[in-house]
Design an enzyme around this catalytic site. Structure first.
Site, PDB file in Angstrom:
ATOM      1  N   ALA A 188      49.992  33.919  37.374  1.00 17.58           N
ATOM      2  CA  ALA A 188      49.942  34.946  38.422  1.00 17.58           C
ATOM      3  C   ALA A 188      49.180  34.448  39.649  1.00 17.58           C
ATOM      4  CB  ALA A 188      49.295  36.218  37.872  1.00 17.58           C
TER       5      ALA A 188
ATOM      6  N   VAL B 233      51.104  31.796  41.634  1.00 17.66           N
ATOM      7  CA  VAL B 233      52.080  32.435  42.523  1.00 17.66           C
ATOM      8  C   VAL B 233      51.372  33.017  43.742  1.00 17.66           C
ATOM      9  CG1 VAL B 233      53.736  34.332  42.738  1.00 17.66           C
ATOM     10  CG2 VAL B 233      53.693  32.940  40.652  1.00 17.66           C
ATOM     11  N   HIS B 234      50.204  33.622  43.515  1.00 18.94           N
ATOM     12  CA  HIS B 234      49.410  34.194  44.606  1.00 18.94           C
ATOM     13  C   HIS B 234      49.020  33.119  45.627  1.00 18.94           C
ATOM     14  CE1 HIS B 234      46.351  36.461  46.719  1.00 18.94           C
ATOM     15  NE2 HIS B 234      45.394  35.659  46.290  1.00 18.94           N
ATOM     16  N   ILE B 235      48.586  31.966  45.152  1.00 15.09           N
ATOM     17  CA  ILE B 235      48.203  30.873  46.038  1.00 15.09           C
ATOM     18  C   ILE B 235      49.414  30.365  46.819  1.00 15.09           C
ATOM     19  CG2 ILE B 235      47.329  28.499  46.119  1.00 15.09           C
ATOM     20  CD1 ILE B 235      45.631  29.225  43.626  1.00 15.09           C
TER      21      ILE B 235
ATOM     22  N   ALA C 130      50.275  32.757  49.529  1.00 18.06           N
ATOM     23  CA  ALA C 130      49.291  32.735  50.616  1.00 18.06           C
ATOM     24  C   ALA C 130      49.599  31.628  51.618  1.00 18.06           C
ATOM     25  CB  ALA C 130      47.886  32.554  50.045  1.00 18.06           C
TER      26      ALA C 130
END
Length: 211
Positions: free
Chosen positions: A166, A169-171, A174
């Site tokens: 998770a 994917v967030h990085i 961004a």
């Protein structure tokens, strides 16, 4: 809100500090957790001064990570409630992937993907804490049966896997959306960025509502 040079404050200094402490905790936990998970990754212990120190530090870093993450939850939970616009956003995920933002409903402070990350972490982080306490030797593990310890170890590994995927994917997201990293580093975004990526939030800013 900063009206100079068309910039808007998106994150206060305390919010950014809280975020980066949590991010650092995640990196340390991911590296040490992977080293403890499989012998082929045990070489990662060198970043912690050896295997012994890594085993000692991992649970303490985990506790600090939980407290820091709790600070983010307390600050931002009200901005992550799912709305009808979020459901429509998810239905048009194809447009999201190819950046056809003109076809998407206006996004508030966070889009549906960011909200899904928030609620996913809200589920797995407490699971990591509880399972981690159960398998924490020599302090707590002796209090539980071997069956419970094995179940907790399995839950800990599964929750850690979900969290690593998770946040990866967030990085990626961004960096994918230009300006997102700058918002968390400097705390400010341009009015054009706000209007394009978070139109509903920008409209509330223009109305003078708390953000």
């Amino acid at each position: 809100m900063n009206r100079q040079h068309g910039m808007i404050e998106r994150y206060k200094a305390l919010d950014r500090i809280n975020h980066w402490i949590t991010a650092l905790g995640f990196v340390l936990l991911a590296l040490s957790g992977l080293a403890l998970f499989h012998p082929s990754l045990f070489w990662l212990n060198q970043f912690f001064g050896g295997g012994t120190w890594m085993r000692i530090l991992h649970p303490f870093v985990g506790g600090l990570f939980f407290l820091s993450f709790a600070g983010l939850v307390w600050r931002f939970w009200s901005h992550n409630l799912i709305s009808r616009a979020d459901v429509q956003w998810l239905k048009r995920i194809g447009d999201v992937i190819v950046n056809r933002e003109d076809r998407l409903p206006q996004v508030d402070r966070y889009n549906a993907g960011q909200k899904m990350l928030f609620w996913t972490l809200l589920l797995v982080v407490p699971g990591l804490l509880v399972s981690g306490v159960v398998i924490w030797r020599p302090w707590f593990a002796p209090l539980f049966s071997i069956e419970i310890i094995r179940l907790a170890a399995l839950l800990h590994a599964f929750a850690a896997f979900v969290m690593i995927v998770a946040i990866t994917v967030h990085i990626y997201a961004a960096f994918w959306v230009s300006g997102t990293m700058g918002a968390m580093i400097r705390g400010k975004v341009s009015r054009a960025w706000a209007a394009r990526h978070h139109g509903a939030w920008y409209a509330r800013i223009l109305r003078g509502e708390d953000h």
